[in-house]
Design a protein around this motif. Structure first.
Motif, PDB file in Angstrom:
ATOM      1  N   ARG A 104       0.812  -1.225   0.000  1.00 31.47           N
ATOM      2  CA  ARG A 104       0.000   0.000   0.000  1.00 31.47           C
ATOM      3  C   ARG A 104       0.841   1.268   0.000  1.00 31.47           C
ATOM      4  NH1 ARG A 104      -5.318  -0.254   0.559  1.00 31.47           N
ATOM      5  NH2 ARG A 104      -6.216  -2.304   1.034  1.00 31.47           N
ATOM      6  N   GLY A 105       2.107   1.128   0.296  1.00 32.95           N
ATOM      7  CA  GLY A 105       2.956   2.302   0.303  1.00 32.95           C
ATOM      8  C   GLY A 105       3.140   2.881   1.682  1.00 32.95           C
ATOM      9  N   VAL A 106       3.488   4.157   1.746  1.00 32.02           N
ATOM     10  CA  VAL A 106       3.844   4.779   3.011  1.00 32.02           C
ATOM     11  C   VAL A 106       3.331   6.217   3.039  1.00 32.02           C
ATOM     12  CG1 VAL A 106       6.092   5.500   2.091  1.00 32.02           C
ATOM     13  CG2 VAL A 106       5.788   5.259   4.560  1.00 32.02           C
ATOM     14  N   HIS A 107       2.913   6.650   4.210  1.00 34.31           N
ATOM     15  CA  HIS A 107       2.524   8.051   4.371  1.00 34.31           C
ATOM     16  C   HIS A 107       3.754   8.932   4.172  1.00 34.31           C
ATOM     17  CE1 HIS A 107      -0.987   6.103   6.148  1.00 34.31           C
ATOM     18  NE2 HIS A 107      -1.632   7.246   5.973  1.00 34.31           N
ATOM     19  N   ALA A 108       3.548  10.058   3.512  1.00 34.10           N
ATOM     20  CA  ALA A 108       4.662  10.900   3.064  1.00 34.10           C
ATOM     21  C   ALA A 108       5.614  11.288   4.195  1.00 34.10           C
ATOM     22  CB  ALA A 108       4.109  12.155   2.388  1.00 34.10           C
ATOM     23  N   GLU A 109       5.074  11.569   5.382  1.00 35.45           N
ATOM     24  CA  GLU A 109       5.930  12.026   6.471  1.00 35.45           C
ATOM     25  C   GLU A 109       6.877  10.930   6.965  1.00 35.45           C
ATOM     26  OE1 GLU A 109       1.782  11.238   8.328  1.00 35.45           O
ATOM     27  OE2 GLU A 109       2.649  11.818   6.398  1.00 35.45           O
TER      28      GLU A 109
END
Length: 716
Positions: free
Chosen positions: A242-247
């Motif tokens: 799903r990926g990663v939150h930008a921070e």
């Protein structure tokens, strides 16, 4: 003369003593009660298993009240309700044996009425509400900053829920883990003291977890759920894809670089015939941050909303966790040189405490390490500093939009009003013991599982009053509805049983389709383990833990009141496989296959991994000798004695609470700090999101408490 009222036996040549018994929090409470001609002359403890500084704090107070009023109609002691009930029941049990009228005894020789004293009014720089782990850390730090400090605590002693927690905390100790600058080192140097400490070896399965992180998608996090019916557990989230939150992306990229360096070291040793357990364990702050992130990244029960940790809080707290040890040690605490695990912690970075030394006296365990040393710091910093016990805060005082103090009431009704010239720190804990509040706010658990029948590991202090006090002056609440259930709750009363997941297996109980078989990765997160218990256990999530008696007790998995040879009916049994099968009412052949299939992979008898899979393993359930190099000798494998524990999920920790910034200011609904108001520990939200890693609570309360104390002390 009260002989007729109470039907006391006529006094003979000496007072009459009887043994009264009742069920307490941890077991039977047995009291010696001595009756005089028309009074209760003496009460003393005969036998007790009640928790030190928690339940046993009620004894001197209740004994005095019962004798003073010749009555069991006296008030319970806040924070020790179960023990209080046991004391009153045990005295009545003795009274029955003595021929007393128990009804009259409850009424009392004289009415139980406490007389309030004159209103207590005072001013301090900082007022801390709550003397648990966060509160005492805040108080000690504020005192070190030069502030005058008052701590207000509704229980009779400091400690809060921290005293009934596992007590260890997560923090990376660079000296004890793999060092890319000296990759072959077997020891390191603990920087604050220059002490040489051992490097810790990896568990089986750690490399696989690192490989998963190395392959983690770096695309922006995709929250879309295309098929809600397909999401049956956290494993179905497929977070790496799903990926990663930008921070969190910079942290992930740094972590991937660190893992690549470690793999170069690991691959060289594996190619030379070494095992994963021969490798020094990899551990960095970036891994700690990232696991706290994905360990808390959850969606609600309707599968329509995600909750994610506040990066600023996670980054700050995980990085400052290392400072806990030297700060405590300078005050006299004793922290072990270890990087262990406990249930749901996800990695080897647990730091156990052994006690604390104050004025040459050693106080053991959590009480010594977190409380006696900080109390000493607080009280010696300034003669005005004080802890006001048996006092309940009622409201925050505000003036011109600023919090300027607190109003409270003592146990006897004495009103209290304290002005805080610099700030008030709320450290009142969560609301895990308030089952109604847990259910009313629930956004995560199925209502079929989270019911009013569920038990709690919490003391009855954890009722959520601090959240409501903060909200009443405009504080915003965040993350409400995600309550952590502790899978290791004793099935009979919900108390914390303690333990780790790497060295045990969980099996379904008799009467279920999966009886005697594993159903979950025991090293997974706590919510995963609790959900598995609901799905594959009996009513209320009852399940069975099996372990090697020596392995569990030697890993720090058992509370001090239990040993690997203790048998407690309905809780714990140690015996042969056939004896265990008979007690569990499960076919011995099924249990034997479950255990041996699991152990076969660990000892190298097969390359077939057990099902369900497991992210980390340590030790066997059966017994197997090793050669001089530490390799298992499969031909020596056997199943000797096994330990059986009956457990079920209990409410444990509430992740939601007051919104705070990195200075621990409480924020209003517009995201602005409320002047004069700070908060630390479980009363706050944002750090844990939807699931807390084991060991992160004590870590968070110590770090956030220190920050709140420092910031409040320097406020104007």
């Amino acid at each position: 003369d009260h002989r007729d009222l109470h039907s006391f036996p006529t006094r003979r040549s000496s007072d009459l003593t009887y043994i009264g018994k009742a069920k307490g929090y941890n077991g039977e409470v047995s009291l010696k009660v001595t009756f005089a001609e028309s009074s209760i002359a003496e009460i003393a403890v005969d036998k007790s298993k009640e928790t030190e500084h928690v339940g046993d704090s009620a004894y001197p107070i209740l004994f005095k009240d019962i004798k003073d009023f010749t009555s069991t109609g006296v008030d319970s002691v806040s924070g020790a309700t179960f023990t209080s009930r046991a004391v009153l029941s045990a005295v009545e049990d003795a009274a029955k044996q003595a021929g007393c009228d128990v009804g009259a005894l409850r009424k009392g020789a004289k009415p139980f009425v406490l007389t309030p004293g004159p209103k207590l009014v005072d001013t301090y720089d900082v007022v801390v509400v709550g003397a648990g782990g966060a509160g005492m850390a805040a108080a000690a730090q504020a005192a070190q900053e030069g502030a005058t400090v008052l701590v207000i605590e509704k229980a009779v002693e400091m400690g809060g829920n921290t005293l009934v927690s596992g007590g260890a905390y997560q923090a990376v100790q660079p000296s004890m883990v793999w060092d890319p600058k000296d990759p072959e080192a077997t020891t390191g140097v603990y920087e604050p003291t220059g002490t040489v400490v051992p490097k810790f070896k990896s568990d089986v399965g750690r490399l696989a977890t690192l490989k998963t992180i190395l392959d983690w998608s770096e695309k922006p996090f995709d929250p879309v759920i295309k098929d809600k019916a397909a999401i049956k557990s956290v494993d179905d989230y497929n977070l790496p894809a799903r990926g990663v939150h930008a921070e969190y992306l910079p942290t992930l990229r740094t972590l991937k670089g660190q893992i690549k360096e470690y793999f170069a070291y690991a691959d060289k040793h594996l190619a030379a015939g070494k095992k994963e357990t021969d490798l020094t364990v990899f551990s960095t702050v970036e891994l700690f941050i990232f696991q706290t992130y994905y360990g808390g990244l959850r969606m609600d029960k309707a599968k329509g909303k995600w909750i994610v940790n506040d990066f600023a809080l996670v980054d700050q707290i995980c990085r400052q966790a290392y400072d806990i040890r030297p700060w405590l040690e300078k005050q006299g605490a004793i922290v072990e040189n270890a990087q262990r695990t406990l249930i749901g912690c996800l990695w080897q970075r647990i730091n156990p405490v052994a006690g604390g030394v104050v004025d040459g006296v050693k106080y053991p365990g959590k009480w010594g390490a977190y409380f006696k040393v900080t109390e000493n710091t607080l009280l010696k910093a300034n003669p005005k500093n004080k802890i006001l016990y048996r006092t309940t805060d009622k409201e925050l005082v505000t003036k011109g939009g600023k919090v300027t103090g607190v109003k409270a009431v003592m146990f006897d009704g004495t009103p209290v009003e304290i002005t805080a010239s610099k700030g008030v720190i709320l450290a009142t804990g969560g609301y895990g013991a308030n089952i109604k509040m847990v259910i009313d706010t629930n956004e995560y658990w199925s209502p079929n599982h989270l019911t009013d029948k569920i038990k709690t590991t919490n003391r009855n202090l954890a009722m959520g009053e601090g959240l409501l006090m903060g909200k009443a002056v405009g504080g915003a609440l965040v993350g409400m509805g995600w309550t952590q259930l502790m899978p290791l709750g004793w099935v009979d009363n919900g108390n914390l049983a303690g333990g780790t997941g790497e060295n045990v297996i969980y099996v379904s109980p008799a009467g279920t389709p999966n009886a005697g078989k594993r159903y979950v990765d025991e090293a997974a997160e706590r919510d995963v383990l609790s959900q598995g218990a609901f799905d594959f256990g009996a009513e209320g999530g009852l399940y069975v833990e099996l372990s090697n008696p020596g392995t569990l007790s030697s890993s720090g998995g058992l509370p001090s009141s239990l040993t690997s040879t203790t048998n407690v009916p309905g809780r714990m049994f140690v015996g042969t496989l056939d004896e265990a099968a008979a007690i569990l009412k499960i076919d011995a052949a099924v249990l034997k296959k479950t255990i041996s299939d699991y152990d076969a992979f660990i000892i190298g008898a097969t390359s077939q991994k057990p099902v369900p899979g497991k992210t980390a393993y340590r030790g066997t359930i059966g017994s197997c000798d090793k050669d001089a190099k530490g390799n298992y000798l499969p031909e020596t494998y056997k199943i000797d004695r096994v330990m059986v524990r009956w457990m079920a999920p209990s409410t444990h920790h509430t992740m939601g609470g007051l919104a705070v910034d990195t200075s621990r200011h409480v924020l209003n609904v517009q995201g602005k700090p409320i002047p004069g108001l700070y908060a630390a520990g479980e009363v706050t939200g944002g750090f844990f999101a939807g699931n807390r890693l084991g060991g992160n609570a004590v870590m968070e309360i110590m770090v956030s408490g220190r920050i709140a104390g420092r910031e409040a002390a320097k406020a104007k």
